[in-house]
Design a protein around this motif. Structure first.
Motif: not given
Length: 304
Positions: A3-5, A33-40, A87-91, A165-166
């Motif tokens: 499911a897409p986050v 998607g949740k739990g994906e690792s995606v390279a842009v 709350s949702a993101f880390g950088f 979460s991301v």
């Protein structure tokens, strides 16, 4: 795909107007998607950092929708966006962005301080995450006293402090030597694997990109299926400028394409070229968030 986050629909980002106008993104449709690792992946000017800034709610689009957990974010107030992002993101950035005269612990717990978490709880959680990254013994050190690899571990600890979460990683190993880069990459992909944190990596490093479960390639603000530099081509020929119209329908070899902004020549398979050609003739998808297709400069309502 899970499911897409994160989702985008018809995402456009335009800087400037008139002669200085630059279309950084041109109708991006993307699901992560949740739990994906995606390279842009893309070269300088391709739009990859712009896309990350929009996905991470650090900037707003000119047109289109960014949705988090199925919720469009365009109508959120500045306060709501700040709270959601915190709350949702880390950088994890190439430049570290640590406050030099503060301690490692103070740098790591900054997101908790912004969120109003009491000091004792901040310290407990900060030491806990530093322990995970084998940096607890550096908690009282100043950021200026650390090596590049140690600084990046501190940045990762700060990214983890709010249990995101991301995690967005923008060229996370760009300032590190190869041995330290491998350690940092192992940490990030371990978090993705063991904790299920979605990892979005912006990079031009092909080796790093290949470690991700999926790659998203950008050329001139648009997603393409894959990229391969055409050997020996310093500049596009005239016949390469419009391959969709000029390539014979029964051709079997690779199609050579010149990016309109950079002039860089790439090669695509016949199947990929045909898919892009079809997409170019079709209107942008309506999507479940009903983001309107972007106007062009020649259409009424176009925004510069």
């Amino acid at each position: 795909m899970a499911a897409p986050v994160l989702e985008t629909e018809n995402l456009v980002k335009i800087y400037g107007r008139g002669e200085t106008r630059f279309d950084a993104l041109k109708g991006i449709n993307l699901e992560i998607g949740k739990g994906e690792s995606v390279a842009v992946v893309g070269k300088s000017g391709s739009g990859k950092s712009t896309l990350m800034h929009l996905l991470a709610l650090l900037d707003g689009p000119t047109h289109g929708v960014v949705a988090l957990e199925g919720r469009p974010t365009g109508d959120l107030s500045a306060k709501e966006l700040n709270e959601l992002r915190n709350s949702a993101f880390g950088f994890v950035f190439q430049q570290f962005f640590l406050t030099p005269n503060q301690s490692v612990l103070e740098n790591v717990t900054l997101p908790l301080k912004i969120a109003g978490v009491p000091a004792a709880e901040r310290k407990r959680r900060g030491l806990e995450v530093l322990e995970q990254l084998e940096m607890a013994d550096k908690a009282d050190n100043k950021a200026t006293d650390l090596s590049g690899g140690q600084k990046q571990r501190v940045v990762i600890a700060r990214a983890l402090i709010n249990d995101p979460s991301v995690i967005f990683a923008d060229e996370p190993t760009g300032n590190l030597d190869s041995a330290t880069s491998n350690v940092v990459e192992d940490i990030l992909f371990g978090l993705n694997r063991d904790k299920g944190i979605t990892l979005v990596v912006v990079t031009h490093d092909e080796d790093l990109a290949r470690r991700c479960s999926r790659q998203v390639y950008l050329v001139d603000g648009q997603i393409v299926p894959s990229l391969e530099k055409a050997p020996g081509d310093a500049a596009p020929r005239e016949e390469d400028r419009h391959p969709w119209a000029q390539q014979p329908s029964d051709a079997t070899g690779p199609v050579r394409v010149a990016g309109p902004a950079t002039g860089e020549v790439i090669t695509l398979s016949q199947a990929d070229a045909a898919a892009i050609a079809r997409a170019a003739q079709e209107p942008a998808r309506p999507g479940r968030h009903a983001a309107p297709a972007p106007s062009t400069p020649d259409q009424p309502g176009a925004t510069a």
